[in-house]
Motif scaffolding. Structure first.
Motif, PDB file in Angstrom:
ATOM      1  N   GLY A 293       3.068   1.607  -3.271  1.00 46.80           N
ATOM      2  CA  GLY A 293       1.852   1.652  -4.422  1.00 46.80           C
ATOM      3  C   GLY A 293       1.712   3.029  -4.474  1.00 46.80           C
ATOM      4  O   GLY A 293       1.691   3.731  -5.513  1.00 46.80           O
ATOM      5  N   ASN A 294       1.447   3.872  -3.411  1.00 47.07           N
ATOM      6  CA  ASN A 294       1.029   5.214  -3.278  1.00 47.07           C
ATOM      7  C   ASN A 294       2.339   6.198  -3.739  1.00 47.07           C
ATOM      8  O   ASN A 294       2.030   7.049  -4.488  1.00 47.07           O
ATOM      9  CB  ASN A 294       0.640   5.723  -1.948  1.00 47.07           C
ATOM     10  CG  ASN A 294      -0.766   5.439  -1.556  1.00 47.07           C
ATOM     11  OD1 ASN A 294      -1.560   6.280  -2.003  1.00 47.07           O
ATOM     12  ND2 ASN A 294      -1.078   4.641  -1.010  1.00 47.07           N
TER      13      ASN A 294
ATOM     14  N   TYR B 250       0.788  -1.409   0.136  1.00 42.54           N
ATOM     15  CA  TYR B 250      -0.041   0.365   0.097  1.00 42.54           C
ATOM     16  C   TYR B 250       0.843   1.204   0.093  1.00 42.54           C
ATOM     17  O   TYR B 250       0.610   2.245  -0.882  1.00 42.54           O
ATOM     18  CB  TYR B 250      -0.917  -0.052   1.014  1.00 42.54           C
ATOM     19  CG  TYR B 250      -1.744   1.104   1.410  1.00 42.54           C
ATOM     20  CD1 TYR B 250      -3.072   1.081   0.608  1.00 42.54           C
ATOM     21  CD2 TYR B 250      -1.645   2.172   2.004  1.00 42.54           C
ATOM     22  CE1 TYR B 250      -3.945   2.040   0.588  1.00 42.54           C
ATOM     23  CE2 TYR B 250      -2.666   3.268   2.005  1.00 42.54           C
ATOM     24  CZ  TYR B 250      -3.719   3.268   1.348  1.00 42.54           C
ATOM     25  OH  TYR B 250      -4.832   4.432   1.277  1.00 42.54           O
TER      26      TYR B 250
ATOM     27  N   TYR C 252       4.417   5.136  -6.300  1.00 43.49           N
ATOM     28  CA  TYR C 252       4.308   4.925  -7.729  1.00 43.49           C
ATOM     29  C   TYR C 252       3.162   5.567  -8.141  1.00 43.49           C
ATOM     30  O   TYR C 252       3.440   6.210  -9.358  1.00 43.49           O
ATOM     31  CB  TYR C 252       4.041   3.446  -7.967  1.00 43.49           C
ATOM     32  CG  TYR C 252       3.793   3.028  -9.320  1.00 43.49           C
ATOM     33  CD1 TYR C 252       5.025   2.830 -10.333  1.00 43.49           C
ATOM     34  CD2 TYR C 252       2.556   2.842  -9.970  1.00 43.49           C
ATOM     35  CE1 TYR C 252       4.963   2.716 -11.645  1.00 43.49           C
ATOM     36  CE2 TYR C 252       2.503   2.480 -11.268  1.00 43.49           C
ATOM     37  CZ  TYR C 252       3.727   2.475 -12.122  1.00 43.49           C
ATOM     38  OH  TYR C 252       3.425   2.242 -13.306  1.00 43.49           O
ATOM     39  N   ILE C 253       2.059   5.527  -7.570  1.00 37.44           N
ATOM     40  CA  ILE C 253       0.927   6.240  -8.282  1.00 37.44           C
ATOM     41  C   ILE C 253       1.102   7.799  -8.138  1.00 37.44           C
ATOM     42  O   ILE C 253       0.656   8.500  -9.210  1.00 37.44           O
ATOM     43  CB  ILE C 253      -0.305   5.929  -7.290  1.00 37.44           C
ATOM     44  CG1 ILE C 253      -0.935   4.356  -7.575  1.00 37.44           C
ATOM     45  CG2 ILE C 253      -1.286   6.986  -7.736  1.00 37.44           C
ATOM     46  CD1 ILE C 253      -1.967   4.076  -6.629  1.00 37.44           C
TER      47      ILE C 253
ATOM     48  N   VAL D 199       3.902   8.593 -11.118  1.00 39.59           N
ATOM     49  CA  VAL D 199       3.258   8.737 -12.483  1.00 39.59           C
ATOM     50  C   VAL D 199       2.091   9.808 -12.433  1.00 39.59           C
ATOM     51  O   VAL D 199       2.165  10.283 -13.497  1.00 39.59           O
ATOM     52  CB  VAL D 199       2.561   7.089 -12.487  1.00 39.59           C
ATOM     53  CG1 VAL D 199       1.810   7.253 -13.725  1.00 39.59           C
ATOM     54  CG2 VAL D 199       3.548   5.987 -12.652  1.00 39.59           C
ATOM     55  N   GLY D 200       1.452  10.221 -11.630  1.00 37.63           N
ATOM     56  CA  GLY D 200       0.459  11.248 -11.536  1.00 37.63           C
ATOM     57  C   GLY D 200       1.409  12.455 -12.019  1.00 37.63           C
ATOM     58  O   GLY D 200       0.835  13.137 -12.803  1.00 37.63           O
TER      59      GLY D 200
ATOM     60  N   LEU E  88     -12.081   9.665  -7.550  1.00 38.65           N
ATOM     61  CA  LEU E  88     -10.644   9.674  -6.745  1.00 38.65           C
ATOM     62  C   LEU E  88     -10.579  10.530  -5.462  1.00 38.65           C
ATOM     63  O   LEU E  88      -9.965  10.103  -4.337  1.00 38.65           O
ATOM     64  CB  LEU E  88      -9.448  10.406  -7.643  1.00 38.65           C
ATOM     65  CG  LEU E  88      -9.174   9.610  -8.968  1.00 38.65           C
ATOM     66  CD1 LEU E  88      -8.073  10.268  -9.508  1.00 38.65           C
ATOM     67  CD2 LEU E  88      -8.940   8.150  -8.536  1.00 38.65           C
TER      68      LEU E  88
ATOM     69  N   TRP F  78      -2.899  13.752  -9.299  1.00 34.71           N
ATOM     70  CA  TRP F  78      -4.069  13.082 -10.049  1.00 34.71           C
ATOM     71  C   TRP F  78      -5.320  14.079  -9.989  1.00 34.71           C
ATOM     72  O   TRP F  78      -6.008  14.420 -10.974  1.00 34.71           O
ATOM     73  CB  TRP F  78      -4.302  11.932  -9.585  1.00 34.71           C
ATOM     74  CG  TRP F  78      -3.534  10.663 -10.016  1.00 34.71           C
ATOM     75  CD1 TRP F  78      -2.477  10.167  -9.540  1.00 34.71           C
ATOM     76  CD2 TRP F  78      -3.306  10.335 -11.434  1.00 34.71           C
ATOM     77  NE1 TRP F  78      -1.726   9.097  -9.997  1.00 34.71           N
ATOM     78  CE2 TRP F  78      -2.081   9.231 -11.227  1.00 34.71           C
ATOM     79  CE3 TRP F  78      -4.027  10.547 -12.625  1.00 34.71           C
ATOM     80  CZ2 TRP F  78      -1.707   8.719 -12.524  1.00 34.71           C
ATOM     81  CZ3 TRP F  78      -3.585   9.782 -13.700  1.00 34.71           C
ATOM     82  CH2 TRP F  78      -2.446   8.883 -13.566  1.00 34.71           C
TER      83      TRP F  78
ATOM     84  N   ALA G  16       0.180  10.672  -3.104  1.00 35.12           N
ATOM     85  CA  ALA G  16      -0.237  10.205  -4.324  1.00 35.12           C
ATOM     86  C   ALA G  16      -1.545  10.961  -4.933  1.00 35.12           C
ATOM     87  O   ALA G  16      -1.410  10.840  -6.189  1.00 35.12           O
ATOM     88  CB  ALA G  16      -0.983   8.628  -4.050  1.00 35.12           C
TER      89      ALA G  16
END
Length: 266
Positions: free
Chosen positions: A33-34, A30, A36-37, A40-41, A112, A89, A85
């Motif tokens: 993952g945040n 978790y 990475y997100i 990428v955002g 989101l 986005w 994260a």
């Protein structure tokens, strides 16, 4: 003053992850993952604003490789990790909707906001997001777009933002108005608040601002009964790095130049 109800998406995600992996790995997945997100955002946000993949890559690398990110993930707290994260986005979808009133972007934005709600467990973090939202909206209203179109889009984004956050903002406002004194009387705040303030005040130089060094570099840790710097190894490493610490300034300066050159304003 905490909004525990915002933890529902995170708990639901943990439940899903528990079906496919051991319990001891869930939080690692978790947290990273945040990370990475978020990176990428920022890539897609910078690409959208600058129309340059090179600027997008530079923005994403800066978002990943800076001391601010290091501090967020060295002592990870879910609300700050999710905030890391969420911001790129949310801003990307915000800009897309204000630019062309893409309703798909508005629906994604609403979804989101719910999924990233754990960032508002301490609602004051979300209040800061609302301040940034207000700045963007004001800039958009001062742009050259037609006034009627601008107000329609602004009301849409503000309405969705407030509508998706009322379930935790209203209890927070009620608590702040009627029970704020409880916070000042709590033991942890009376013991730690002044110390926390002083550590933050000690990191207000221009050098600290440019390199994003915060209080965690001064925070103590108990090792075998002795107080040592929590990030002592990093402090030693940064001394050896020297002037390379100011590389973020180059990234920021490059981004500003590209934005001015492209003249993409909202």
């Amino acid at each position: 003053g905490l909004a525990q109800i915002t933890e529902i998406p995170r708990v639901a995600m943990y439940q899903v992850l528990s079906w496919v992996m051991p319990m001891n790995l869930i939080r690692y997945v978790y947290i990273f993952g945040n990370l990475y997100i978020g990176v990428v955002g920022v890539f897609f946000l910078t690409w959208y604003l600058s129309k340059s993949k090179l600027a997008a890559l530079a923005g994403a690398l800066f978002y990943l490789f800076n001391l601010g990110t290091l501090q967020v993930f060295f002592m990870p707290s879910e609300m700050f990790v999710v905030n890391y994260a969420a911001l790129p986005w949310l801003f990307l979808l915000l800009f897309r909707y204000l630019s062309d009133e893409n309703r798909v972007s508005l629906w994604w934005y609403a979804g989101l906001l719910f999924l990233f709600a754990p960032m508002a467990m301490t609602p004051t973090i979300f209040v800061v997001y609302l301040l940034f939202l207000g700045v963007i909206v004001m800039g958009y209203l001062l742009s050259k777009a037609r006034l009627g179109i601008k107000w329609k889009r602004v009301l849409g984004i503000v309405g969705v933002t407030m509508g998706m956050s009322m379930y935790f903002l209203l209890p927070f406002v009620n608590f702040a108005l009627n029970n704020a004194g409880v916070l000042t009387q709590s033991k942890i705040n009376s013991v730690f608040s002044q110390e926390n303030y002083l550590m933050n005040a000690g990191r207000t130089s221009w050098s600290d601002l440019v390199t994003l060094k915060g209080m965690w570099f001064d925070y103590p840790d108990n090792v075998n009964g002795q107080l040592v710097p929590l990030m002592g190894e990093w402090n030693q490493y940064l001394v050896s790095v020297g002037m390379w610490l100011y590389v973020p300034v180059i990234f920021i300066g490059t981004g500003i130049i590209v934005m001015l050159w492209k003249k993409k304003w909202y």
